[in-house]
Design a protein around this motif. Structure first.
Motif, PDB file in Angstrom:
ATOM      1  N   ARG A   8       6.274  -1.278 -29.194  1.00 29.77           N
ATOM      2  CA  ARG A   8       6.694  -1.876 -30.661  1.00 29.77           C
ATOM      3  C   ARG A   8       5.388  -2.349 -31.389  1.00 29.77           C
ATOM      4  NH1 ARG A   8      11.748  -5.958 -30.405  1.00 29.77           N
ATOM      5  NH2 ARG A   8      11.374  -7.085 -32.875  1.00 29.77           N
ATOM      6  N   ALA A  18      16.277   4.775 -29.514  1.00 34.53           N
ATOM      7  CA  ALA A  18      16.004   3.305 -28.443  1.00 34.53           C
ATOM      8  C   ALA A  18      14.904   3.530 -28.122  1.00 34.53           C
ATOM      9  CB  ALA A  18      16.022   3.228 -27.173  1.00 34.53           C
ATOM     10  N   VAL A  63      14.535   1.801 -34.675  1.00 33.59           N
ATOM     11  CA  VAL A  63      15.022   1.554 -33.501  1.00 33.59           C
ATOM     12  C   VAL A  63      16.216   0.441 -33.413  1.00 33.59           C
ATOM     13  CG1 VAL A  63      14.136   1.011 -31.181  1.00 33.59           C
ATOM     14  CG2 VAL A  63      12.544   1.645 -32.562  1.00 33.59           C
ATOM     15  N   ARG A  64      16.948   0.653 -32.436  1.00 35.42           N
ATOM     16  CA  ARG A  64      18.052  -0.028 -32.841  1.00 35.42           C
ATOM     17  C   ARG A  64      18.707  -0.948 -31.412  1.00 35.42           C
ATOM     18  NH1 ARG A  64      22.578   1.151 -36.714  1.00 35.42           N
ATOM     19  NH2 ARG A  64      21.094   1.172 -38.397  1.00 35.42           N
ATOM     20  N   ARG A  65      17.155  -0.605 -30.702  1.00 33.39           N
ATOM     21  CA  ARG A  65      17.281  -1.171 -29.473  1.00 33.39           C
ATOM     22  C   ARG A  65      15.941  -0.754 -28.690  1.00 33.39           C
ATOM     23  NH1 ARG A  65      18.789   1.578 -23.428  1.00 33.39           N
ATOM     24  NH2 ARG A  65      19.725   3.647 -24.339  1.00 33.39           N
ATOM     25  N   TRP A  66      15.409  -1.785 -28.028  1.00 31.46           N
ATOM     26  CA  TRP A  66      14.261  -1.485 -26.982  1.00 31.46           C
ATOM     27  C   TRP A  66      14.438  -1.795 -25.102  1.00 31.46           C
ATOM     28  CZ3 TRP A  66      10.722  -1.055 -29.728  1.00 31.46           C
ATOM     29  CH2 TRP A  66      10.617  -1.082 -31.431  1.00 31.46           C
ATOM     30  N   TRP A  67      13.607  -1.302 -24.780  1.00 31.24           N
ATOM     31  CA  TRP A  67      13.626  -1.428 -23.716  1.00 31.24           C
ATOM     32  C   TRP A  67      12.399  -1.793 -22.751  1.00 31.24           C
ATOM     33  CZ3 TRP A  67      13.774   4.182 -24.554  1.00 31.24           C
ATOM     34  CH2 TRP A  67      12.637   5.131 -24.317  1.00 31.24           C
ATOM     35  N   LEU A 125      13.662   7.046 -27.616  1.00 28.15           N
ATOM     36  CA  LEU A 125      14.367   7.558 -26.978  1.00 28.15           C
ATOM     37  C   LEU A 125      15.544   8.409 -28.775  1.00 28.15           C
ATOM     38  CD1 LEU A 125      17.011   9.466 -25.244  1.00 28.15           C
ATOM     39  CD2 LEU A 125      17.616   7.040 -24.933  1.00 28.15           C
ATOM     40  N   THR A 144       9.539  -1.163 -25.400  1.00 26.13           N
ATOM     41  CA  THR A 144       8.561  -2.443 -25.796  1.00 26.13           C
ATOM     42  C   THR A 144       6.977  -1.972 -26.544  1.00 26.13           C
ATOM     43  OG1 THR A 144       8.766  -3.484 -24.308  1.00 26.13           O
ATOM     44  CG2 THR A 144      10.143  -3.796 -25.688  1.00 26.13           C
TER      45      THR A 144
END
Lengths: 462, 455, 287
Positions: free
Chosen positions: C23, C17, C101-105, C71, C20
């Motif tokens: 990104r 993860a 990346v499979r998730r963004w926070w 992460l 952003t």
């Protein structure tokens, strides 16, 4: 914190694929090792779980179980509490016809002890003819180890629950080897029982009058921390009890004190029976809560394994008693073993015995296994119990409370059956103990209780 | 000369459990082995036993809790060995005693957690979901096939919990995104201001994937299950989800996606919407209402953001005969319904429906049924189909489907639902389907219009 | 985790993860990077790019989720300082790892709204953080005074003195400024005090202008993040506590536990920021 304020930590139950997808996102997960419930229970489970009373009923029932404060208040002769012409026995109701070898042996022994028969044949005939009424101990606020036979001239521990006011009884322990509870009825067995009637019982009764009530809850809690699990190992608890009783015995019965104390000292299991009465008075406190799926008794008569559930009153749910898997004494082997017998599973019902194995590393050799097996056994029991006992703690698990209060719904969901430590009786009447080990209760006792519970729930569609 | 080919074996592993997705994968791997003519590894449910009997296997007396390994092959031993090898690979390592896994949700909830995701078979989901609610935890029920009385009961019990965020999402909740975490079939979405309440999983995936393409992220996607807005359930979860998003500082606008609710539920929901401070855009899937793509465009306009061109990849020009009929092979029910509405076709099959998924994996994971359907098309057919990317979905749908598309006699139009962040690589998937001769659209509505234009 | 054969060596594909904030760097074309520092819980990569953050922290679950971090779902690879890596085209190549990346926070989530009274209550509970690294420093006092009065010149002068001031990977001066910047931006927006947000913009421009030459690369990157309102969950937690959406005291305790004095320094910056928002709010017309 609310759900939407941070990335969630997720419990996953079901398809591993969805757990993998979360881990790939660096999300911490707790995967449940889910498996389908025991066959034939799915619908009953849904009904029982949906019962609006269940959650509160179980909380009430299990809190009564774990808050009970059993005190040893006296020792009495069974004739004071037993109806005339009645013998008590372990487990669910049984007839002479269906009784196993050790049960028959113990009943014969009781006939001989009470002078109701001249020899074993006469005793057998009288019992077969219904000359004595046979009733389960459990229905008379009593429990008995192995055959659990109680006749009028036997003496009983009297334990009172100072929290809820109940009273329960259990016979005095005769020691190991050839003893009535394992179905032996030879002259030395009867001689010992007579001595217990004439000397031991009165001496203990007098001693307890001096000491006043003994707090068994705190004694059991201490014994757990000293390596007992309170079913197959009672060495610490027996020592603690002996320490409490010794001065009073000397004062109350100076002539017999040495004999009495030597007898107690010579039997590591002397406390078992007091502990069983403590367990019985605690589980009885949890009885009769409508809607509760808590198990309040597990007991075997050598033929059947029976279960009672709080929300179902005095009904028994049974399955065939299994043969224990364990270690055998001397030349005995599995072929000599009787199916499981005794009310001592009341210890497991209250969160002790097999459920507290992790507290008792010394026991694992006796029942065959490694220390890690004991830890695994106790940990697995948290899966089927409703609470952790606030007073009975296991040092090796960080003083976590023992798993207490079996839920039939959780048994059906997990397929895990209660872990029971037990002695093994010889199958031929008169043989006595042949070993000790673990026994697997029959699943149908629990599933049939669940089905009955489902039947007692009003229809969720209404 | 080929007598070995007739060998078959049926093994029963008592009390061994694996989930259906795992078993489907093992079955597929066995079927792909040389010399194997039939293979099925499955739990001995009534359905699976009857399937195996239809395949000509003789099945002994079993419990639904037993595992069956049935193989017809020239070398059955090798096949069974492979089955065992695969099953042990999928099985997690035997834990040390201090790491015994919990056996119920109730037990797992003793460790700190914020949410429970239930994907057991539907008839067993109630117990796990109720554990979650009783532990005060929100729950997403991915499973379908739960009786409606159980759904209603769970949602009522959730309202009785002290914590205001014990939300019951589902049953049959295919997708959710919470704080960026994709649950079930969810796409990799950028964080942003749009909150979604969805009674339709693939509907939510379409809207959020298009938003992501437009550079607009989502705060959360709260699925509520396809039946939530029915009269029996009364929209209990939808209304709670709306309130939760209204209280969420990250959510500036809410999209409510559902089939038309029953009139009294619609009234209650409208009342709830009226009490919110956050503006709500509705995407109700019915004639005359905006389709999912239009609803997405409304969201963008409401946020004052530009509406981009939705990416599409037209098919290579080819010489197909004139199309006569539109058929739909859908994995997402809502997408199928939308396609039926726009393309005016009644021949749209939802392969994600209970009738097709009982005892087998969802078409988003298992392409078998749609591969077969493609092979049985005519050269005068236009086939509309969705390919849904994201977490949990087939890691490479083009690998099996694009081949089937290329061989299909029909003209194929693909609605490719996904984001550039998805693990399957949107662009690679689009290229593969285009290479196979399909026209590819990221908007299902545009795909359906394109299909109609081919008639 | 799957293993595939690369042209030269075996690559291990891992996922995770990411904030952003990283990104843009991840989605631009691939650039070389090198290992700047390696700790048990994280590896700092310096990327040869003009984009910010130019330092990316690849971390495990135990580490602080800095606003420039990615992460990992698995363990960190074994690498040493100076090792080559690369970042871009949607992945990070680090040691044997190929990371996607499979998730963004969002490291800069909005706070909602906060009223003046609750802000004043929160300010009272922020007054004495445990021993900040620059306790009694004149530039800190000047910064606090300048911000409270909306005196841009004073605030900017103080900020310039504080950039890079103090020892360690993230000098105390930078932490104070980072705490201040995110607070002015988020709490200012939540309280509707536009002058605070305006001040955050000016201060942010000041401290990021030459941060790369004035402080450590990691600290410079974190200042760039803070200038855009991005911070770790520990800082965001305290801001949410101030806004009343979660309990303040536990969030403060979590913040104070960070680093040697980092947590206390950040808290000091937050306190200065909250006081400035209150005082600037008083000065705004219509109040």
């Amino acid at each position: 914190m609310t759900l939407l304020s941070a990335p969630p930590r997720v419990v996953t139950v079901g398809a591993g694929l969805l757990d993998d997808a979360l881990r790939a996102q660096a999300v911490p997960t707790v995967p449940v090792a889910w498996r389908p419930p025991l066959p034939g229970t799915a619908e009953a489970l849904a009904r029982v779980l949906a019962d609006p009373r269940r959650h509160a009923a179980n909380e009430l029932a299990v809190s009564r179980l774990t808050s009970a404060r059993p005190h040893l208040v006296g020792v009495r002769r069974a004739s004071e509490v037993l109806a005339e012409g009645t013998f008590l026995h372990a487990g669910p109701p049984i007839t002479w016809e269906r009784a196993s070898g050790p049960m028959r042996g113990a009943l014969i022994g009781a006939m001989l002890l009470e002078g109701l028969a001249g020899d074993e044949h006469e005793a057998g005939r009288a019992l077969a003819a219904g000359g004595v009424t046979l009733r389960p101990c459990h229905e008379h606020a009593t429990v008995g180890p192995m055959a659990g036979v109680v006749s009028p001239s036997m003496w009983l521990f009297e334990v009172r629950d100072e929290e809820h006011g109940g009273t329960a009884y259990c016979s005095l322990n005769e020691g190991l080897g050839k003893v009535l509870r394992y179905g032996a009825y030879g002259p030395e067995v009867l001689e010992r029982l007579r001595w217990m009637d004439e000397v031991l019982g009165p001496a203990l009764a007098a001693a307890l009058e001096r000491t006043g009530p003994l707090d068994l809850r705190s004694l059991i809690a201490q014994a757990l921390q000293m390596g007992d699990e309170l079913h197959n190992r009672n060495r610490a608890a027996t020592s603690l009890l002996l320490r409490e009783l010794a001065p009073a015995v000397v004062e109350a019965a100076p002539g017999a004190a040495a004999q009495v104390l030597r007898f107690i000292n010579g039997n590591d299991h002397f406390f078992l029976n007091a502990g069983m009465a403590a367990a019985k008075v605690s589980t009885d406190a949890a009885r009769d809560v409508p809607g509760s799926s808590l198990v309040v008794a597990m007991a075997r008569n050598g033929t059947d394994f029976g279960v009672q559930v709080s929300g179902l009153g005095g009904r028994w749910f049974t399955g065939p008693a299994g043969v224990p898997d364990g270690l055998y004494l001397g030349a005995y082997g599995p072929g000599d073993a009787n199916p499981d017998i005794g009310d001592s599973t009341i210890t497991e019902t209250s969160g002790l015995g097999g459920f507290a194995m992790a507290a008792s590393p010394a026991i694992v050799r006796f029942v065959g296994g490694e220390v890690s097996d004991a830890v695994r056994a106790t940990r697995s029991m948290y899966e089927i119990t409703l609470a952790e006992h606030p007073a009975y703690q296991i040092p090796g698990l960080g003083f976590r409370g023992t798993p207490a209060g079996i839920d039939v719904a959780l048994v059906a969901r997990t397929g895990l059956l209660p872990v029971v430590n037990t002695g093994i009786a010889g199958r031929v009447a008169g043989t006595g103990q042949v070993g000790a080990g673990l026994v697997k209760p029959p699943a149908e006792a629990f599933t049939s209780a669940l089905l009955a519970l489902a039947g007692s729930v009003s229809d969720p569609f209404e | 000369m080929n007598d070995a080919a007739a060998r078959e074996v049926v093994l029963v592993r008592r009390g061994t459990y694996h989930d259906s997705v795992t078993l489907m994968r093992v079955s597929r791997a066995l079927s792909d082995m040389p010399g194997v003519t039939a293979a099925m590894v499955a739990m001995a449910t009534d359905l699976n036993v009857s399937i195996l009997r239809e395949l000509g296997f003789t099945i002994p007396e079993t419990d639904p809790g037993d595992l069956l390994i049935a193989v017809r092959a020239s070398d059955t031993e090798a096949a069974v060995e492979e089955a065992d090898r695969q099953l042990t690979t999928f099985q997690r390592a035997d834990p040390a005693p201090e790491h015994q896994p919990p056996l119920t949700t109730r037990s797992a909830a003793r460790t700190p957690a914020d949410l429970v995701l239930v994907s057991t078979p539907g008839e067993h989901a109630f117990a796990e979901a109720l554990d979650a609610v009783e532990a005060g935890l929100p729950v997403m029920i991915f499973s379908d096939g739960m009786p409606v009385w159980q759904e209603r009961l769970l949602k009522e019990r959730a309202l009785l919990q002290r914590a205001g965020d014990v939300l019951v999402m589902g049953p049959d909740c295919g997708t959710a995104v919470i704080g960026g975490v994709g649950l079930g079939f969810a796409n990799v979405l950028r964080p942003g201001p749009v909150g979604v309440v969805a009674a339709s999983g693939t509907g939510a995936q379409q809207v959020t994937s298009l938003l992501d393409w437009a550079g607009t992220g989502v705060s959360h996607v709260l699925g509520v299950g396809g039946r939530d807005l029915s009269a029996e359930v009364g929209g209990l979860s939808a209304m709670r989800a709306l309130r939760m998003l209204d209280d969420d500082p990250a959510t500036e606008l809410i999209v409510l996606i559902s089939k038309p609710p029953s009139p009294e539920v619609a009234r209650a929901v409208e009342e709830a919407v009226g009490r919110l401070r956050t503006p709500v855009v509705r995407a109700m899937l019915q004639e005359g209402a905006p389709d999912l793509t239009e609803a997405t465009e409304r969201v963008l306009r409401a946020l004052g953001r530009p509406v981009p061109e939705w990416p599409s990849w037209p098919s290579w020009p080819g010489g197909r005969p004139a199309a006569k009929a539109i058929k739909g092979f859908y994995a997402g029910g809502t997408l199928g319904a939308e396609a039926a509405m726009i393309a005016g076709s009644r021949d749209i099959v939802d392969y994600g429906d209970d009738a097709y998924t009982r005892g087998r994996a969802h078409p988003m994971i298992d392409p078998a049924l749609r591969v077969e359907a493609l092979a049985h098309t005519q050269d005068t057919d236009v086939v509309l189909m969705d390919v849904v990317l994201g977490h949990g979905a087939d890691p490479d749908p083009a690998a099996s489907l694009a081949h089937a598309v290329a061989r299909a006699p029909a003209t194929v139009v693909v609605a490719l639902i996904g984001t550039e962040g998805d693990p399957q690589d949107l662009h690679r998937q689009a290229a593969a389907f285009r290479e196979a001769g399909a026209a590819v659209f990221t908007s299902n509505a545009q795909a359906a219009r394109h299909a109609r234009s081919l008639l | 985790m799957t293993v595939s054969t690369h042209a030269r060596r075996t690559r291990v594909h891992v996922t995770g993860a990411a904030s952003t904030a990283v990104r843009p760097v991840l989605e631009s074309s691939r650039r070389p990077a090198r290992v700047l520092a390696a700790f048990p819980g994280g590896i700092y990569l310096e990327v040869r790019t003009d984009l910010e953050p130019s330092v990316i922290a690849v971390i495990t679950g135990e580490a602080i989720r800095l606003p420039n971090s990615v992460l990992l779902s698995g363990p960190l690879p074994r690498v040493t300082v100076g090792d080559d890596a690369s970042v871009g085209d949607r992945s990070i190549e680090l040691g044997p790892l190929n990371l996607t990346v499979r998730r963004w926070w969002d490291p800069s989530p909005p706070l909602g709204t906060v009223d003046r009274a609750s802000l004043a209550r929160a300010a009272a509970r922020l007054t004495d953080p445990p021993e900040p690294g620059l306790a009694g420093n004149a530039a800190v006092d000047m910064l606090a005074g300048g911000c409270a009065k909306g005196w841009l010149l004073g605030a900017v002068t103080a900020a310039e003195q504080l950039v890079g001031l103090g020892p360690g990977l993230t000098p105390s001066g930078d932490d104070v400024l980072a705490g201040l910047l995110v607070t002015l931006r988020h709490v200012g927006a939540a309280a509707g005090v536009e002058r605070a947000v305006w001040l955050a913009g000016w201060l942010g421009a000041t401290v990021t202008f030459d941060a790369r030459t004035r402080t450590t690369p990691i600290s410079a990157t974190l200042l760039h993040c803070a200038a855009r309102g991005a911070a770790s969950p520990e800082v965001i937690g305290v801001l949410r506590g101030i806004a009343g959406t979660q309990p303040l005291e536990p969030a403060l305790r979590r913040l104070h536990r960070l680093g040697h004095t980092s947590g206390a320094d950040l808290a000091q910056g937050i306190a200065i920021g909250v006081n400035a928002v209150l005082s600037l709010g008083d000065q705004e017309p219509g109040r």
